[in-house]
Design an enzyme around this catalytic site. Structure first.
Site, PDB file in Angstrom:
ATOM      1  CD  GLU A  89     -17.261 -21.376  28.784  1.00 14.07           C
ATOM      2  OE1 GLU A  89     -16.048 -21.637  28.863  1.00 14.07           O
ATOM      3  OE2 GLU A  89     -17.950 -21.667  27.788  1.00 14.07           O
ATOM      4  CG  HIS A 134     -17.596 -19.140  23.954  1.00 10.98           C
ATOM      5  ND1 HIS A 134     -16.894 -19.095  22.776  1.00 10.98           N
ATOM      6  CD2 HIS A 134     -16.812 -19.834  24.829  1.00 10.98           C
ATOM      7  CE1 HIS A 134     -15.747 -19.737  22.934  1.00 10.98           C
ATOM      8  NE2 HIS A 134     -15.675 -20.192  24.164  1.00 10.98           N
TER       9      HIS A 134
END
Length: 914
Positions: A360, A363
């Site tokens: 994450e 990202h």
């Protein structure tokens, strides 16, 4: 977004199904718009079918919004009512009008829109007539006078429901230490669910700045994408105003409201980093915060760009459909993917948290700073984040050898990509349901695998510099696959598009066959690999395909290895071999995304030289490719079973994972009367390793060996049905209950699984009680899934019932049903349950939950059950989006094919173990 899929990934909720489905070489695979009674009839018109296709500018694309009206800024004000499970909102959107129009079209669904008006630069205001289009999830705002080119402000007042389907703006609940239930609200907008929380241009290339204000009860806390700019009291409520975000897509907007508590911030440069959890779970945040800090620092250095937000919060949500979601500055997680007790967790559980957190964080650049232009490019987000999580975790914990474990992720992608019903990594996406279906192993694992192959081909430093070039060129904007290839090609001075387009835009992958010709040359040929090469389905989809394959070949002569590189672009090629060659290994290093089939002499020489001379990933590929070739009928099942005898001295968990999964597959296709012979065969393969490793860790032992011990004990106790192992497991579990530190955490899941496998009603009740009092998310998950592992149908019936009674969280229930479908003692029971309750489950679970359930039908491996399965889905006309259901049905077809083709040979082979 991380699907608890892939992954890619580990032994948590998602990877439990991955392991089950990898056993058969398959991994499956992340309402109407109500019209409020408050809406004035004079301003709201129903939308008829004949109005779907036209606007004031002519024909409309049914799935893409018009481009002549573009948002640049949203000022959102939302007031959630946690007790009533509703919210009200008002937004002012700054728009740029590029050409005169009488109509504005944006996305909205499940919202009651009570008013809308625009205000021009001159201050003139104009109210809109509001039309809601349920089918296309759109709101049409029509004006009496044309809106002229320029800057306008659009204000919309709306309200909605905090739903319980884990998408949009939804409600989550949890119980505190006193057993009192608390409500909270969270968001999950990817791919197309921001429109359920506020009317918006819900497409990734409509990037804008978001200024959010949340009006909340004074007793709760609010978190959004950016830091808090001000917090005031008004009318007994807290008014929390957040700073402007960077320019970003709607699917990245987030707001979380509830009783949640943060850790102390850790500063990474100028960025404060915190983890959030419900009260009583903050002590489980330390490990997640450590990897969050390490990976954020790693990515800033790797990308050469500072983190683009003004703070970074990681929030554990009690109810969460996926593994995590990369909202800028407010990343949301399933609790098992963020919170963990380092002392009691297994290595696999720690690895899972590290992978997801790093994924994450990656990202924040790949996905948030630079976003795909449309959902066909989703792989640019997810494949890169998957690839980057491996780099970051490997740099943080090199002793974990994450690239060795990545072989299992690559194998998961092979499993689906070997189907005729596979798809390219990137393919055209029109409807929202098609975007939802892209969150699968092809996007994540296959995408990451071909990136790893490219990185190894052009070199890690050159690859990194190409990534930096791409991010700098497209920061705060959108990009496509071509943009990435252009940057990598420019930096590497190589024809990257020509090399990579075949891997991205055509389905499947190559099988490289290695043979020795009569002249002593090495003949290498390529063809598309399929599990059903001689089926009607294969003939129907038999268009020839070739790839540009970066081959690495290791030829050993006189005990000395020599590695050569070759780009195989044709159907076949021949390379000379030294007259005194000893062994030839194709796919040296194991990074290529292709399978290898060796002719007999080449394979025999590798085995005779000793497989211990091969690297872990090379051994993994050797046995995994052999198992895939067995399923496809290229290798006889008996030859494969003989081959497994060469691995009894193996001590790598990933290699053993292939072996155990293949044994699990056989357990699902054999007749009940042959099961005891198969159990004896499993004991013959696993027993020596279990005896060697024992039950307790040794001084200096690696975490990976500890993990292997647990998995082998579990296999011996369940697949091998070994009464000695079962008795010892019961003894150690009693010791664990008395003193949790008396037993290595890595074997505890296997102890629980073995006791469930052999358990009765009293054991079921005990585990159910342990589930309700679990101290960590991992322990809760462990006992929850143990309820799917019993043999007695009456107990499995209880487990199935809890999935639709509200006793099991919506996020977990589909996985529980899928697990029972994979239980040979409960699969028929589970299938009857699915058929009887499909309508109810369709109402209760999000679509991705239904896809998880259907991932289990590959275990219904009898001709009779297959016919029933196909009849059910055909009659009900069920559509799960994309090709998911077709893949599930093809997986079932393959299992039945192997059963019908090889059952006699298997029975005869097992006679020696009776």
């Amino acid at each position: 977004m991380t699907e608890p899929i892939s992954r890619r990934q580990t032994l948590q909720i998602l990877s439990q199904q991955v392991r089950f489905l990898l056993a058969i070489s398959f991994v499956p695979l992340l309402s109407s718009c109500r019209k409020s009674s408050f809406i004035q009839p004079a301003t709201i018109r129903p939308k008829g079918d004949n109005m779907n296709q036209t606007s004031s500018l002519g024909p409309l694309d049914p799935y893409r919004l018009p481009r002549h009206v573009v948002p640049t800024r949203y000022e959102l004000r939302l007031e959630p009512d946690l007790a009533a499970a509703r919210f009200s909102g008002e937004e002012t959107i700054t728009l740029t009008i590029h050409r005169a129009t009488f109509e504005i079209v944006l996305n909205a669904i499940e919202l009651d829109i009570t008013s809308s008006q625009v205000e021009g630069e001159s201050g003139l205001q104009q109210r809109a007539a509001i039309t809601l289009d349920e089918a296309l999830q759109r709101c049409h705002l029509t004006f009496a006078e044309a809106l002229q080119p320029g800057i306008l402000k659009l204000t919309i007042v709306f309200s909605g429901v905090l739903n319980d389907k884990l998408h949009g703006f939804y409600r989550s609940t949890y119980k505190d230490e006193r057993g009192e239930t608390h409500n909270m609200a969270a968001t999950q907008f990817e791919a197309t669910d921001a429109r359920r929380a506020f009317p918006c241009w819900d497409e990734p290339d409509f990037k804008a700045v978001f200024a959010t204000t949340l009006v909340i009860d004074s007793a709760v806390t609010a978190v959004s994408n950016s830091r808090i700019a001000s917090e005031t009291l008004a009318g007994g409520k807290k008014v929390v105003r957040f700073a402007d975000t960077m320019k970003m897509s709607t699917y990245l907007v987030a707001f979380i409201v509830g009783r949640i508590e943060p850790t102390e911030p850790v500063m990474i440069g100028s960025t404060p980093l915190r983890l959030w959890a419900v009260p009583g779970k903050g002590h489980l945040a330390r490990f997640g915060q450590d990897i969050a800090a390490a990976s954020l620092s790693f990515f800033e250095n790797y990308y050469g760009i500072p983190y683009p937000g003004d703070k970074l919060d990681l929030l554990a949500i009690p109810d969460f459909a996926s593994g995590a979601m990369e909202n800028l500055g407010a990343i949301t997680y399933r609790e098992t993917a963020l919170l963990v007790d380092q002392e009691s967790a297994t290595h696999g559980e720690l690895e899972r948290v590290a992978d997801v957190v790093a994924h994450e964080n990656a990202h924040m650049w790949f996905g948030d700073l630079v976003t795909m232009s449309w959902w066909n490019g989703l792989w640019l987000n997810e494949a890169f984040a998957t690839f980057m999580e491996m780099l970051a975790v490997d740099a943080w914990k090199p002793e974990w050898k994450r690239w060795d474990s990545f072989g299992a992720s690559r194998a998961a992608a092979f499993a689906v990509d070997g189907l005729q019903s596979t798809r390219p990594i990137e393919y055209p996406v029109r409807a929202p349901k098609d975007a939802d279906a892209m969150f699968d192993v092809l996007t994540y694992e296959k995408g990451a695998s071909v990136l790893r192959m490219l990185e190894q081909h052009i070199g890690p430093i050159v690859f990194r510099d190409g990534v930096r070039d791409y991010l700098h060129k497209h920061a705060y904007g959108n990009a496509d696959t071509k943009d990435l290839w252009d940057s990598l090609g420019d930096i590497s001075k190589q024809p990257v598009p020509q090399l990579m387009d075949g891997w991205i835009f055509q389905p499947g992958f190559p099988l490289v066959t290695a043979e020795i010709n009569q002249s002593g040359g090495l003949v290498l040929s390529q063809q598309r690999f399929t599990y059903l090469p001689n089926s009607a389905l294969s003939t129907q989809h038999s268009a020839p395909a070739t790839w540009q394959i970066p081959l690495q070949i290791r030829i050993t002569t006189g005990g000395k290895p020599n590695v050569s590189r070759l780009l195989l672009t044709e159907k076949s090629t021949t390379i000379p071999l030294p007259h005194d060659w000893e062994t030839v290994l194709i796919n040296e290093g194991g990074h290529g995304f292709y399978r290898v089939c060796y002719e007999t002499e080449l394979l025999d020489r590798l085995l005779k030289a000793g497989i211990d001379r091969l690297a872990v990933t090379e051994r993994f590929n050797l046995i995994n490719d052999a198992w895939a070739a067995t399923l496809a009928g290229h290798i006889s099942l008996t030859d494969y079973l003989d081959l497994t005898a060469n691995f009894v001295a193996e001590r790598d968990k990933n290699v053993w994972g292939v072996l155990l999964d293949s044994f699990s597959f056989l357990n699902r296709i054999i007749l009940a009367e042959d099961r005891s012979a198969l159990e004896a065969f499993v004991r013959s393969r696993v027993g020596a390793a279990v005896l060697d490793l024992g039950w307790t860790p040794r001084s200096g032992e690696s975490e990976l060996t500890k993990q292997l011990r647990g998995e082998l004990i579990g296999a011996q106790g369940k697949l091998g049905n070994d009464p000695i192992i079962q008795a010892r497991a019961a003894e150690l579990y009693r010791a664990y209950r008395h003193d949790a530190t008396a037993v290595d955490p890595n074997i505890v899941p296997s102890l629980v699984a073995i006791l469930a496998f052999t358990g009765d009603g009293s054991r079921y009740d005990e585990f159910n009680e342990r589930l309700s009092t679990a101290a960590t998310p991992q322990e809760e998950r462990r006992y929850l899934f143990s309820l799917a592992g019993f043999q007695h149908k009456s107990l499995l019936d209880r487990t199935l019932a809890r999935t639709i009674s509200g006793e099991t969280r919506t996020q977990d229930a589909p996985f529980l049903i899928g697990a029972i479908l994979g239980n040979v003692y409960g699969r028929e029971l589970a299938w009857e349950f699915v058929k009887a309750n499909w309508g109810k489950m369709d109402q209760m679970f999000p679509k991705q939950g239904l896809r998880r359930i259907c991932g289990g039908i590959g275990s219904l491996a009898t001709p009779e059950l297959e016919r029933d399965v196909r009849d059910f889905f055909t009659t009900r006309k069920i559509d799960l989006g994309g090709k998911t259901l077709n893949q599930n049905l093809e997986q079932l077809r393959i299992a039945v094919t192997v059963r019908e083709r090889d059952s006699h040979a298997l029975r005869k082979y097992l006679d020696r173990y009776r």
